[in-house]
Design an enzyme around this catalytic site. Structure first.
Site, short mmCIF file in Angstrom:
data_model
loop_
_atom_site.label_atom_id
_atom_site.label_comp_id
_atom_site.label_asym_id
_atom_site.label_seq_id
_atom_site.Cartn_x
_atom_site.Cartn_y
_atom_site.Cartn_z
N TYR A 122 0.83 -1.22 0.00
CA TYR A 122 0.00 0.00 0.00
C TYR A 122 0.86 1.26 0.00
CZ TYR A 122 -3.19 3.53 1.94
OH TYR A 122 -3.90 4.67 2.17
N LEU A 126 10.19 -1.38 3.90
CA LEU A 126 8.77 -1.18 4.18
C LEU A 126 8.02 -2.50 4.33
CD1 LEU A 126 8.04 1.58 1.48
CD2 LEU A 126 8.81 1.91 3.84
N TRP A 172 6.24 -5.72 5.38
CA TRP A 172 5.70 -6.21 6.65
C TRP A 172 4.41 -6.94 6.37
CZ3 TRP A 172 8.49 -5.63 11.11
CH2 TRP A 172 7.88 -6.08 12.30
N THR A 223 5.76 2.61 13.36
CA THR A 223 4.35 2.91 13.55
C THR A 223 4.12 3.58 14.90
OG1 THR A 223 2.15 1.93 13.87
CG2 THR A 223 4.04 0.55 14.41
N TYR A 260 1.57 -6.15 16.94
CA TYR A 260 2.16 -5.31 15.90
C TYR A 260 3.06 -4.25 16.52
CZ TYR A 260 2.21 -1.95 11.98
OH TYR A 260 2.57 -1.08 10.99
#
Length: 284
Positions: free
Chosen positions: A15, A75, A77, A115, A138
């Site tokens: 994304y 990036l 994941w 994050t 996460y």
């Protein structure tokens, strides 16, 4: 090959990754887009695509980086939208091994996606110094990766941790509340169950986020934790209602049908002074 050297992007089909690849290409950089086997479709055609299982035991980073690599942006994941999936913990060591191997291969700049869920429950503006207390698998996995790479990789290369917040845009390609709204409308539903919508978050459009990530990853001398964010808290209800209005969706929200998640803060945002200065002083 550009004299500036190539930029390697993992998760290039994801994304966020697809937009980062395009932002780098638009800036005139040579990009090596790393995707899972069989997942090359949809990546910007200007990039050189490498299909590889980068988290597999024994993966050789020479397949994606070499002496011409100027920067590595990690990036990739799995299950990013499923916050308590066991895969976050299962793959943690593989992420550490991969990034460590890239640093040991001599790549001068390494950037890894983080994050705000590393922080856990918190109210107010988040800075690089804000203590972390994650409340999801996460968040736990990302926080552990950040801590370990700061200890092991940061002394060897210019290392940045790209702390991201709440992302919207290109909503057919993610699994967010905005995606679910579109799917509900397509299914003919007049309304959709929702939380109270009172929580305030830091929303950023995926293309703006991609530009920030690309800028940070290429900014020589910039290291440490960087907030990739807007710096402005907006209520979830306002952003979602805005999305409904902008797209003229024939649907309403059933407020209070779902409880707010216990690890989501009433109001939280990334302090964005540093990224704003970078975007102004070092445009792509």
């Amino acid at each position: 090959m550009s004299e500036q050297g190539s930029v390697v992007v993992t998760g290039a089909r994801g994304y966020i990754g697809r937009h980062v690849v395009s932002a780098l290409l638009d800036a005139g950089r040579d990009v090596v887009a790393v995707v899972r086997p069989g997942r090359a479709e949809g990546v910007d055609a200007r990039a050189r695509v490498v299909e590889a299982d980068i988290l597999s035991p024994g993966f050789d980073v020479a397949a994606i980086v070499d002496t011409r690599t100027a920067a590595f942006i990690h990036l990739a994941w799995e299950d990013g939208f499923s916050h308590n999936a066991p895969s976050h913990m299962r793959h943690l060591s593989a992420h550490f091994n991969l990034v460590s191997a890239v640093a040991e291969a001599g790549v001068p700049r390494v950037a890894v996606l983080g994050t705000m869920h590393e922080i856990g429950y918190y109210e107010g503006g988040i800075t690089a110094e804000t203590p972390t207390n994650p409340r999801s698998l996460y968040g736990v996995a990302k926080d552990a990766l950040r801590r370990s790479l700061l200890l092991h990789v940061a002394p060897k290369v210019e290392f940045t941790w790209l702390r991201c917040y709440y992302i919207y845009g290109d909503d057919r390609s993610n699994n967010s509340i905005f995606t679910r709204l579109l799917e509900a409308v397509e299914a003919g539903k007049p309304s959709m169950p929702f939380t109270t919508g009172k929580n305030e978050y830091d929303f950023i459009h995926v293309e703006d986020l991609a530009a920030q990530i690309a800028t940070v990853a290429l900014a020589e001398g910039v290291v440490g934790v960087i907030n990739c964010s807007s710096g402005v808290p907006v209520s979830l209800a306002s952003r979602v209602e805005g999305f409904i209005a902008e797209n003229e969706l024939p649907i309403t929200l059933e407020y209070g049908a779902f409880p707010d998640r216990p690890y989501d803060s009433p109001s939280v945002w990334g302090v964005a002074d540093e990224i704003a200065d970078l975007m102004a002083s070092r445009p792509l």
